[in-house]
Write an enzyme that holds these catalytic residues in place. Structure first.
Site, PDB file in Angstrom:
ATOM      1  N   CYS A 330       0.921  -1.094   0.099  1.00 46.32           N
ATOM      2  CA  CYS A 330      -0.002  -0.313   0.061  1.00 46.32           C
ATOM      3  C   CYS A 330       0.651   1.110   0.056  1.00 46.32           C
ATOM      4  O   CYS A 330       1.665   1.485   0.728  1.00 46.32           O
ATOM      5  CB  CYS A 330      -0.883   0.429   0.697  1.00 46.32           C
ATOM      6  N   CYS A 333       0.726   3.299   2.809  1.00 52.93           N
ATOM      7  CA  CYS A 333       0.988   3.255   4.318  1.00 52.93           C
ATOM      8  C   CYS A 333       2.243   2.833   4.194  1.00 52.93           C
ATOM      9  O   CYS A 333       3.110   2.610   5.021  1.00 52.93           O
ATOM     10  CB  CYS A 333       0.855   1.055   4.417  1.00 52.93           C
TER      11      CYS A 333
END
Length: 404
Positions: A330, A333
């Site tokens: 991600c 993230c």
């Protein structure tokens, strides 16, 4: 800490109506390896630090962080990037950006942001994007198993959804030296902070083409409730507070660096820059006023050769963790993981650079201690995430008391 000081802080807690909520979840009292209590941190953060740090990181200087999101994972085959739109990082806008070349505040030539993917806009969101499962757990397992000073024979209960079997691990950890305990608690605290953000901004509904985000009490209970985690959740949250104290102490110690008149948080807008520095100094002076700081003098205080070796181990572990962040699928993230890891590394460097900071000349840069723009942005944004985590924790306590 003195009895009078404790009574004053606890009186504030009773007046704010928070004391019962803290005790109801077994998250109370003095933290291990320091002389500060959770109640004091809650009041100090939620009512003194959080309102100011939130405003600070919204300023232009702190909104951009350079990160290469296309670096390959160095440890296992790349499984591709998250395809959910909420995983993506907002690119750098087509504006002319001027960058710090050194901590002294000197500016390199202005240039356009030609490679948008290398400069991610640090907005205020770190929402739950569905990034979980084997890939996510492999990242955290690598961080804990390979970087937390523990033998592989000692089991660490990592998955918050799995039954806790980690008493052997905690008994073993009590026998570690302070420095190695601190390292584990810092990583655990970072993990807890990230999980709180994920629970607080959770994708609740995607119906009718509109995403609904908000706190997910069920997810929060699974990760942190003492009953559902057999006490593991309380340890995780205490480690969050411990990490907060470490970074709070670093900010208080780096204040003289920013108090020098020639240090300028440059964006090209002199009025904006002046007010940003004023707000930064306000935040830093608040951190200095905290009465129960972590005492880092007990760390690396043994034999010089052993201390030097241990410091180098710390450095290499943090470097390895930053490389593991390149394995996060991600993009958002990965951005925040990289930023928070660098922010923590910067905080630790500050903690053990007290002599160099005290020797800084007032009107010129020093080779003894410098901070790059990247380090400054990471340090303040990383601390802001911890501050927000503790504020969100209070919100979850309120929701758990009255789930309506």
């Amino acid at each position: 800490m003195s009895g009078n000081r404790c009574s004053l802080w606890e009186a504030s807690l009773f007046a704010l109506g928070l004391f019962g909520l803290l005790h109801s979840k077994q998250l109370t009292g003095v933290l291990d390896d320091c002389f500060c209590d959770i109640e004091s941190i809650d009041v100090f953060n939620n009512f003194k630090v959080y309102p100011h740090i939130r405003k600070l990181v919204e300023r232009d200087f702190f909104r951009y962080y350079k990160v290469n999101l296309k670096r390959p994972c160095p440890f296992w085959p790349d499984e591709g990037q998250c395809s959910i739109k909420d995983c993506h990082v907002e690119p750098c806008p087509e504006v002319r950006v001027q960058h710090f070349s050194q901590a002294a505040g000197s500016i390199s030539d202005a240039r356009e942001c030609e490679q948008a993917h290398e400069l991610g806009a640090v907005n205020s969101t770190l929402r739950y994007t569905g990034y979980k499962g084997p890939s996510a757990w492999r990242v955290w397992n690598s961080i804990y198993e390979e970087n937390c000073f523990k033998p592989r024979s000692v089991y660490r209960p990592l998955n918050p959804l799995a039954p806790s079997r980690g008493e052997g691990f905690y008994k073993w950890m009590e026998g570690l030296c302070l420095e190695k305990r601190v390292f584990y608690r810092l990583i655990s605290g970072l993990h807890s902070s990230i999980n709180i953000h994920l629970c607080a901004e959770y994708l609740l509904d995607e119906g009718w083409g509109k995403s609904v985000w908000g706190p997910n009490l069920h997810e929060f209970r699974q990760r942190f409730d003492p009953a559902e985690t057999k006490g593991e959740g309380t340890r995780r949250l205490k480690n969050l507070y411990f990490l907060y104290l470490i970074e709070l102490r670093a900010l208080s110690k780096v204040t003289p660096y920013f108090e020098r008149s020639f240090i300028n948080l440059y964006t090209g807008n002199s009025q904006e820059d002046s007010s940003t520095k004023e707000l930064l100094l306000q935040v830093l002076n608040e951190t200095k006023a905290f009465p129960m700081h972590f005492d880092e003098s007990s760390m690396f205080a043994g034999h010089k050769i052993e201390s030097k070796t241990l410091k180098e181990e710390f450095r290499l572990h943090f470097k390895n963790i930053s490389r593991i962040m390149d394995c996060v699928g991600c993009s958002k993230c990965r951005l925040w993981g990289t930023l928070q890891t660098q922010g923590l590394g910067t905080a630790l460097r500050i903690l053990f650079s007290e002599k160099e900071i005290k020797k800084l000349p007032e009107n010129s840069p020093s080779k003894g201690f410098q901070l790059t723009r990247q380090e400054i942005v990471a340090l303040l944004n990383g601390f802001a995430r911890l501050s927000t985590s503790i504020k969100e924790l209070h919100n979850f306590r309120t929701l758990l008391k009255d789930p309506r």
